[in-house]
Design an enzyme around this catalytic site. Sequence first.
Site, short mmCIF file in Angstrom:
data_model
loop_
_atom_site.label_atom_id
_atom_site.label_comp_id
_atom_site.label_asym_id
_atom_site.label_seq_id
_atom_site.Cartn_x
_atom_site.Cartn_y
_atom_site.Cartn_z
N MET A 233 0.45 -1.12 -0.13
CA MET A 233 -0.03 0.24 0.19
C MET A 233 0.62 0.99 -0.16
O MET A 233 1.67 1.69 1.54
CB MET A 233 -1.16 0.03 1.31
CG MET A 233 -1.83 -0.58 1.61
SD MET A 233 -3.25 -1.43 0.11
CE MET A 233 -4.02 0.79 0.32
N HIS B 276 11.26 39.63 6.16
CA HIS B 276 12.56 39.65 6.60
C HIS B 276 13.07 39.34 7.53
O HIS B 276 12.20 39.49 8.32
CB HIS B 276 12.58 40.81 6.18
CG HIS B 276 14.24 41.28 6.92
ND1 HIS B 276 15.51 41.09 5.64
CD2 HIS B 276 14.86 41.62 7.79
CE1 HIS B 276 16.58 41.48 5.78
NE2 HIS B 276 16.82 41.87 7.16
#
Length: 477
Positions: free
Chosen positions: A40, A459
């Site tokens: 799976m 920033h």
Amino acid sequence: MASEFDYDLVIIGAGVGGHGAAIHAVQRGLKTAIIEAGDMGGTCVNRGCIPSKALLAASGKVREMRDEQHLKAMGISLGSVGFDREGIADHAKNLVGKIQGDLTNSLIRLGVDTIRGWGKIAGTQKVSVQEGSGTRIITAKDIILSPGSIPFVPRGIETDGKTVYTSDEAIRLDWLPEWVAIIGSGYIGLEFSDVYTALGSEVTMIEAMPQLMPTFDPDIAKQAERMLIKPRDIETKVGLLAKKITPGFPVEIELADPKTMETVEVLEVDACLVATGRIPATKNLDLNMVSVETDRRGFIPVDEHLAVLRGEEPVPHLYAIGDANGKMMLAHSASAQGIVAVDNICGDSRTVDYNAIPAAAFTHPEVSFVGMTEPAAKEKGKEEGYEVASVRSYFKANSKALPEGETDGIAKLVYRKDTGEVMGAHIIGIHAADLIQEAANAIAQKQSVTELAKFVHTHPTLSEVLDEAYKLAMVTA
Ligand code: FAD
């Protein structure tokens, strides 16, 4: 929905493509079953993205902690840094187990029936499942094929899974060869060279094309060679084809001139990783039951809606997604295609914009790109009558990269000179794989550098590398 069928939708293959399709199908109200013969989660979860990223994460930490100069510059000193190969291998194995479990449970929770066995087309709107010794026929209004891919091993190369192996075995990190040859300089070869060199192996990288990393933008390939190959224990052999590889102790590799096929060199190494691409796993699907033929390489032909093609015509109620159609062999592309296929099944006409799907190599530092390389964009511009320009911005001036001491790297933006529309973005540097998403979204929305330059970036963050590129492009556009 229709009750004349066992299911509204049956999906063959429970990789990330099939899984993405199944979840979306349930959300859209379809009674859904998924057929899986192997593990799976398919390649990505068991033998691809997940375990390889676990190996890269652990070995990357070893590399970082052994970089005395880098640490000293930040006032850090460490004693000797050791690692346990088995522990690193277990880290990958445990992660696979966890994610495989989560994925399996998510299907159960959502009410998707998981059928274990080999699925095949048994006719129009019909699949057969080989379960033990019996075969069961299931009817479905629509079928999605998502059988994925397997490693490609060129003729002349013999693998034994121990000394000569593909990524399927390499991700187990069963041992650490002192000297390992890697055939192919695509992203899989590059990522494993990162793991091996971080853990102390010597690597010889062999590439049949005239340059390393042939799919990267040429500027980025040059930077990648400077940052990821040259400073490391990696010898490169470019323009040479591995004609014959024989497993054993030592492994014998015959290298030939790709034009004449004459042997020019014989290498003896401890191990060899064959990373020469992947081929679709489309054999034994009985596509002939609906008169569909794969292309020469085995890919299932599909139209832009992911409907399977019989000649030029879409086959009603049959779709193919993921690695098996060869459109873009990446995990996120497979699941995106799964979602789009389901939407088409539900009557919403949708297509996938492959140009806006990013890709990355999770090396240290990472490499990422989206859209076109500069040469490809220039070619397109020539054909369509507009000029293409590019700008570069650098990590060395970035206020987040500087304190990290990770200032090596560039971002390159390729754009139309007349409209400023972004055509491609290519990044090498710390966290490049995360950074590329912003450029991918810009390409998807056909945004121009002038528009993008107006957005405010946090920033100090690495995202300012792209901000700077947009601003540079705006000035020169
Ligand atoms: P698969 O994941 O291959 O799944 C197909 C499933 O179908 C398999 O489980 C198979 O058992 C099953 N199946 C096949 N035929 C049948 C049948 N007839 N009946 C029943 N079941 C069947 N991609 C990324 O985006 N990022 C990465 O970082 C990344 N790293 C990778 C690293 C490695 C080493 C490798 C090998 C691949 C990596 N990839 C990565 C690629 C990614 O794994 C694939 O693109 C992705 O798994 C494709 O998904 P899929 O659903 O199409 O197929």
